[in-house]
Design a protein around this motif. Structure first.
Motif, PDB file in Angstrom:
ATOM      1  N   VAL A   1       0.839  -1.210   0.000  1.00 21.30           N
ATOM      2  CA  VAL A   1       0.000   0.000   0.000  1.00 21.30           C
ATOM      3  C   VAL A   1       0.871   1.256   0.000  1.00 21.30           C
ATOM      4  O   VAL A   1       0.600   2.222  -0.726  1.00 21.30           O
ATOM      5  CB  VAL A   1      -0.944  -0.024   1.217  1.00 21.30           C
ATOM      6  CG1 VAL A   1      -1.697   1.298   1.333  1.00 21.30           C
ATOM      7  CG2 VAL A   1      -1.936  -1.172   1.092  1.00 21.30           C
ATOM      8  N   ILE A   2       1.941   1.255   0.801  1.00 20.54           N
ATOM      9  CA  ILE A   2       2.828   2.414   0.839  1.00 20.54           C
ATOM     10  C   ILE A   2       3.509   2.607  -0.520  1.00 20.54           C
ATOM     11  O   ILE A   2       3.610   3.727  -1.037  1.00 20.54           O
ATOM     12  CB  ILE A   2       3.877   2.252   1.953  1.00 20.54           C
ATOM     13  CG1 ILE A   2       3.201   2.322   3.327  1.00 20.54           C
ATOM     14  CG2 ILE A   2       4.961   3.310   1.846  1.00 20.54           C
ATOM     15  CD1 ILE A   2       2.555   3.641   3.647  1.00 20.54           C
ATOM     16  N   GLY A   3       3.989   1.513  -1.109  1.00 24.83           N
ATOM     17  CA  GLY A   3       4.644   1.632  -2.411  1.00 24.83           C
ATOM     18  C   GLY A   3       3.708   2.154  -3.486  1.00 24.83           C
ATOM     19  O   GLY A   3       4.075   3.047  -4.267  1.00 24.83           O
ATOM     20  N   VAL A   4       2.487   1.616  -3.547  1.00 21.78           N
ATOM     21  CA  VAL A   4       1.521   2.085  -4.548  1.00 21.78           C
ATOM     22  C   VAL A   4       1.151   3.541  -4.289  1.00 21.78           C
ATOM     23  O   VAL A   4       1.038   4.353  -5.219  1.00 21.78           O
ATOM     24  CB  VAL A   4       0.271   1.184  -4.525  1.00 21.78           C
ATOM     25  CG1 VAL A   4      -0.827   1.763  -5.422  1.00 21.78           C
ATOM     26  CG2 VAL A   4       0.628  -0.225  -4.984  1.00 21.78           C
ATOM     27  N   GLY A   5       0.979   3.892  -3.007  1.00 21.50           N
ATOM     28  CA  GLY A   5       0.645   5.276  -2.681  1.00 21.50           C
ATOM     29  C   GLY A   5       1.749   6.247  -3.070  1.00 21.50           C
ATOM     30  O   GLY A   5       1.477   7.323  -3.636  1.00 21.50           O
ATOM     31  N   LEU A   6       2.993   5.893  -2.782  1.00 17.92           N
ATOM     32  CA  LEU A   6       4.109   6.759  -3.178  1.00 17.92           C
ATOM     33  C   LEU A   6       4.220   6.858  -4.699  1.00 17.92           C
ATOM     34  O   LEU A   6       4.579   7.912  -5.242  1.00 17.92           O
ATOM     35  CB  LEU A   6       5.412   6.224  -2.581  1.00 17.92           C
ATOM     36  CG  LEU A   6       5.526   6.279  -1.052  1.00 17.92           C
ATOM     37  CD1 LEU A   6       6.835   5.649  -0.592  1.00 17.92           C
ATOM     38  CD2 LEU A   6       5.439   7.719  -0.551  1.00 17.92           C
ATOM     39  N   TRP A   7       3.920   5.764  -5.407  1.00 13.85           N
ATOM     40  CA  TRP A   7       3.940   5.801  -6.875  1.00 13.85           C
ATOM     41  C   TRP A   7       2.872   6.752  -7.419  1.00 13.85           C
ATOM     42  O   TRP A   7       3.121   7.521  -8.344  1.00 13.85           O
ATOM     43  CB  TRP A   7       3.739   4.396  -7.416  1.00 13.85           C
ATOM     44  CG  TRP A   7       3.626   4.332  -8.909  1.00 13.85           C
ATOM     45  CD1 TRP A   7       4.623   4.543  -9.834  1.00 13.85           C
ATOM     46  CD2 TRP A   7       2.432   4.078  -9.652  1.00 13.85           C
ATOM     47  NE1 TRP A   7       4.128   4.414 -11.107  1.00 13.85           N
ATOM     48  CE2 TRP A   7       2.786   4.125 -11.030  1.00 13.85           C
ATOM     49  CE3 TRP A   7       1.113   3.804  -9.297  1.00 13.85           C
ATOM     50  CZ2 TRP A   7       1.847   3.918 -12.037  1.00 13.85           C
ATOM     51  CZ3 TRP A   7       0.180   3.587 -10.294  1.00 13.85           C
ATOM     52  CH2 TRP A   7       0.544   3.649 -11.644  1.00 13.85           C
ATOM     53  N   LEU A   8       1.688   6.714  -6.813  1.00 14.60           N
ATOM     54  CA  LEU A   8       0.625   7.621  -7.241  1.00 14.60           C
ATOM     55  C   LEU A   8       0.961   9.071  -6.903  1.00 14.60           C
ATOM     56  O   LEU A   8       0.617   9.988  -7.663  1.00 14.60           O
ATOM     57  CB  LEU A   8      -0.697   7.222  -6.580  1.00 14.60           C
ATOM     58  CG  LEU A   8      -1.280   5.865  -7.002  1.00 14.60           C
ATOM     59  CD1 LEU A   8      -2.518   5.536  -6.186  1.00 14.60           C
ATOM     60  CD2 LEU A   8      -1.599   5.857  -8.494  1.00 14.60           C
ATOM     61  N   ILE A   9       1.626   9.289  -5.782  1.00 10.84           N
ATOM     62  CA  ILE A   9       2.008  10.650  -5.401  1.00 10.84           C
ATOM     63  C   ILE A   9       3.104  11.176  -6.311  1.00 10.84           C
ATOM     64  O   ILE A   9       3.173  12.375  -6.606  1.00 10.84           O
ATOM     65  CB  ILE A   9       2.451  10.680  -3.924  1.00 10.84           C
ATOM     66  CG1 ILE A   9       1.246  10.373  -3.010  1.00 10.84           C
ATOM     67  CG2 ILE A   9       3.058  12.018  -3.544  1.00 10.84           C
ATOM     68  CD1 ILE A   9       1.629  10.175  -1.556  1.00 10.84           C
ATOM     69  N   GLY A  10       3.987  10.289  -6.770  1.00 10.43           N
ATOM     70  CA  GLY A  10       5.073  10.694  -7.643  1.00 10.43           C
ATOM     71  C   GLY A  10       6.432  10.706  -6.989  1.00 10.43           C
ATOM     72  O   GLY A  10       7.389  11.262  -7.562  1.00 10.43           O
ATOM     73  N   VAL A  11       6.573  10.088  -5.831  1.00  9.09           N
ATOM     74  CA  VAL A  11       7.860  10.026  -5.153  1.00  9.09           C
ATOM     75  C   VAL A  11       8.755   9.042  -5.897  1.00  9.09           C
ATOM     76  O   VAL A  11       8.320   7.937  -6.238  1.00  9.09           O
ATOM     77  CB  VAL A  11       7.680   9.595  -3.683  1.00  9.09           C
ATOM     78  CG1 VAL A  11       9.033   9.475  -2.979  1.00  9.09           C
ATOM     79  CG2 VAL A  11       6.800  10.595  -2.952  1.00  9.09           C
ATOM     80  N   PRO A  12      10.001   9.377  -6.176  1.00  5.48           N
ATOM     81  CA  PRO A  12      10.894   8.446  -6.883  1.00  5.48           C
ATOM     82  C   PRO A  12      11.153   7.181  -6.066  1.00  5.48           C
ATOM     83  O   PRO A  12      11.067   7.173  -4.836  1.00  5.48           O
ATOM     84  CB  PRO A  12      12.180   9.261  -7.071  1.00  5.48           C
ATOM     85  CG  PRO A  12      11.760  10.689  -6.959  1.00  5.48           C
ATOM     86  CD  PRO A  12      10.611  10.701  -5.996  1.00  5.48           C
ATOM     87  N   SER A  13      11.461   6.106  -6.750  1.00  6.83           N
ATOM     88  CA  SER A  13      11.787   4.797  -6.154  1.00  6.83           C
ATOM     89  C   SER A  13      10.708   4.323  -5.175  1.00  6.83           C
ATOM     90  O   SER A  13      10.991   3.985  -4.025  1.00  6.83           O
ATOM     91  CB  SER A  13      13.143   4.852  -5.450  1.00  6.83           C
ATOM     92  OG  SER A  13      14.168   5.231  -6.340  1.00  6.83           O
ATOM     93  N   PRO A  14       9.439   4.274  -5.577  1.00  4.45           N
ATOM     94  CA  PRO A  14       8.391   3.836  -4.631  1.00  4.45           C
ATOM     95  C   PRO A  14       8.541   2.373  -4.237  1.00  4.45           C
ATOM     96  O   PRO A  14       8.178   1.998  -3.113  1.00  4.45           O
ATOM     97  CB  PRO A  14       7.095   4.085  -5.412  1.00  4.45           C
ATOM     98  CG  PRO A  14       7.498   4.020  -6.853  1.00  4.45           C
ATOM     99  CD  PRO A  14       8.878   4.577  -6.910  1.00  4.45           C
ATOM    100  N   THR A  15       9.061   1.547  -5.153  1.00  5.72           N
ATOM    101  CA  THR A  15       9.232   0.131  -4.808  1.00  5.72           C
ATOM    102  C   THR A  15      10.217  -0.041  -3.665  1.00  5.72           C
ATOM    103  O   THR A  15       9.993  -0.837  -2.744  1.00  5.72           O
ATOM    104  CB  THR A  15       9.721  -0.649  -6.037  1.00  5.72           C
ATOM    105  OG1 THR A  15       8.822  -0.429  -7.131  1.00  5.72           O
ATOM    106  CG2 THR A  15       9.799  -2.132  -5.738  1.00  5.72           C
TER     107      THR A  15
END
Length: 655
Positions: A249-263
């Motif tokens: 959930v954190i990784g997907v959320g960071l990806w949607l926000i646009g933070v680099p390296s969400p994985t």
């Protein structure tokens, strides 16, 4: 020498010192072994914990007729392949992030300059920005000096380069291969130990049974070990699933926000959430810093902070209780202490393993008699029984805490249940100390006054609408333990009589008289009896036996339908028979109930029941209320003795 009484007494007096010293040396030896043997113990521990997670998968393959060896090898290969893939992913994402950091640092410098301009008039914020600027300047490499003119001329420095001696082949091999070989060796040990633990699971269980309980009680020890293994397996599997879901959930959320390296940050969030209390907060720091470095504004930072502030409470306070209870079974102090100790012994891996390892120790303490002290030291269950906790609060002259515990208990159970299972049991402990002579007169008065304060305050608490139904709402482990120990309310606890339900003889102003004996704690027991009678629709009055002998009389003798004599301390049968005869002579036709609150031996009670001439003989307030309600609803001409009546039919509780 051993027959010398002086020497024997000295040895006896010095034995606690020797025991304490031996225990201290044992703890030091165990910690030293854990510290110096961490290169072997860490892989073994990881393999044991991993085996708890993999056992369900191996059993599932066994149910579909897959042999043990292929099943173990298949599960281990799949799991370690997944771990290798995650490690490769982390390395790749981390390398990409490091290569992009110089580009992100420019945005951070611009943001610091804007903050400095915005906070020029604010002293505290300006100093904070200065600190960050100084830190950035310190971490940045200094620019190379510019040399003008010919080297070696006067006024110009010479560049001197110092080189170490050329290393040999062995030194180069250790330098370059060491950081690679050590993790590979650790992974290989974990792999080997995991395979053998899964293959030899039953043999290891039998050896554990031998160490824990021997062959004296094989059935009980086997059940305890199997139950502990199942509980640990379910707990670790549930915790792993929850933390992986949290990372996703954190990784997907960071990806949607646009933070680099969400994985990368999702994987780190899943791993760090194994660290108690602070793991999720630590996993949020780097994404917040990176979001501040990437976005010239503050939208990405706020969205990242909101993501962690929303997801972590849901995972910790909603999903976690549904999966494996409200807690891990550890006390908060034990979690913090274990995290500190395991981090000191095994470094960062010890911090991640602190909670699982401590859970293992607590489960062993609950199921292995020889290790009971582990549950007392580390578990979240109260170390004392509810009556012992109540009595200890009375000895400490702290009725406020007991009142608070009772208030929480009354959210789930009836007042009469709390009085029977906690307060009366605590009174019996006080009576036992009184009989042994360990309570002086001053302490007797303090304890009695504290108990009366608790009873008086709890008597004013509102009645729960439907006590004992629904989920527990108690706010402390002690109150929850008291609710669990007390069990469900009896049927009589929900009965509330209306005046129309009473027989004519019971409709007077005060139909019940409660008489307390001469003991220092009898008054408190009598007050509880009177309170519970009033709550069930039977008005009562309390009077002391000493007051009756001094000439005091009840307010309205003519309205009495029952007299209840309350005894907590031992009394003679002849005295009871004499008291009952006096009561019958004073109030003809009255029913007599005798409560022996301190007696629980069935043989003694049967003898008392045959010897006394009372209509009812009870040992609990529930029994007293049940008999009083039954006789209050009988016709006036019906016999009142229990041997001559059928089981009473209780009315429904008033809404």
């Amino acid at each position: 020498m051993s027959d010398d009484p002086v020497t024997a007494q000295r040895l006896k007096n010095g034995l606690p010192v020797f025991v304490a010293l031996a225990s201290f040396l044992l703890v030091v030896a165990v910690m030293a072994a854990l510290y110096f043997g961490r290169d072997i113990l860490v892989p073994v521990t990881l393999a044991i914990l991993l085996s708890f997670v993999l056992v369900p998968a191996v059993r599932l393959l066994g149910h579909i007729r897959v042999p043990r060896v292929p099943a173990v090898l298949l599960v281990v290969v799949v799991v370690f392949g997944a771990l290798f893939g995650i490690g490769t992913l982390i390395a790749r994402e981390g390398g990409q992030l490091v290569s992009d950091l110089p580009r992100y640092s420019l945005v951070m410098q611009d943001k610091i300059k804007s903050l400095r301009g915005a906070t020029a008039d604010t002293g505290t914020l300006s100093r904070i920005v200065d600190v960050f600027q100084d830190l950035s300047a310190t971490l940045s490499p200094p620019p190379p000096p510019e040399l003008k003119g010919d080297p070696g001329t006067a006024g110009h420095p010479l560049t001197v380069e110092i080189r170490a001696a050329r290393a040999g082949f062995v030194e180069n091999l250790q330098t370059f291969a060491g950081p690679i070989l050590h993790p590979l060796a650790t992974t290989g040990l974990i792999l080997i130990f995991t395979i053998f633990i899964l293959l030899q699971r039953e043999d290891l269980r039998n050896r554990m049974i031998r160490l824990a309980g021997g062959s004296g009680d094989l059935r009980r020890t086997t059940a305890a070990i199997d139950d502990a293994a199942r509980r640990l397996s379910r707990f670790f599997l549930a915790q792993l699933a929850l933390n992986v879901a949290f990372g996703v959930v954190i990784g997907v959320g960071l990806w949607l926000i646009g933070v680099p390296s969400p994985t990368l940050f999702g994987v780190l969030a899943a791993i760090l959430r194994f660290v108690p209390y602070i793991g999720a907060a630590i996993s949020a720091l780097l994404p917040l810093v990176l979001a501040a470095s990437v976005d010239p504004g503050w939208t990405m930072v706020i969205a990242t902070a909101a993501l962690f502030l929303v997801v972590e409470p849901i995972a910790g306070h909603v999903i976690e209780p549904l999966l494996y209870g409200h807690s891990t079974g550890l006390s908060p102090i034990a979690v913090i202490l274990s995290a500190t100790i395991w981090t000191f012994l095994w470094g960062p891996i010890g911090l991640v393993l602190a909670t699982p390892l401590t859970v293992c120790l607590v489960v062993l303490g609950r199921h292995v008699d020889r290790l009971w002290y582990l549950d007392v030291l580390l578990g979240d269950q109260p170390a004392l029984d509810p009556p012992e906790i109540f009595y200890q609060r009375m000895l400490a002259n702290d009725p406020a805490e007991a009142i608070d515990q009772g208030r929480q208990f009354l959210k789930e159970r009836a007042l009469v249940t709390y009085y029977d299972e906690v307060v009366l049991a605590g009174l019996r402990l006080a009576q036992e100390d009184l009989s042994r002579g360990t309570l002086d007169r001053e302490r007797q008065g303090e304890v009695g006054a504290a108990i009366r304060t608790v009873v008086a305050r709890l008597g004013t608490m509102p009645v729960a609408r439907r006590p004992g139904r629904g989920k527990a709402r108690t706010g402390s482990s002690e109150a929850a333990a008291a609710v669990a120990a007390a069990g469900p309310d009896r049927k009589v606890a929900a009965v509330v009589l209306k005046p129309s339900d009473l027989a004519p003889a019971w409709r007077g102003a005060v139909p019940v008289l409660c008489v307390s004996s001469r003991g220092p704690f009898d008054e408190a027991a009598t007050l509880m009896l009177s309170q519970t009678l009033d709550r069930h629709g039977l008005r009562s009055e309390v009077i002391a036996m000493s007051a009756i002998r001094a000439g005091a009389r009840p307010k309205d003798v003519g309205s009495l339908a029952m007299i209840c004599f309350s005894y907590l301390e031992p009394v003679s049968l002849s005295q009871i028979r004499f008291t009952v005869r006096q009561a019958r002579a004073a109030v003809p036709g009255v029913s007599v109930l005798v409560g022996f609150w301190g007696e629980r031996d069935p043989a003694t009670l049967d003898r008392l029941r045959r010897a006394t001439s009372a209509d009812f003989l009870v040992t609990t307030l529930n029994d007293a209320i049940e008999n009083a309600i039954a006789v209050s609803r009988m016709p006036a001409a019906a016999p009142a003795h229990p041997a001559a009546r059928s089981e009473p039919r209780l009315p429904q509780a008033a809404e």
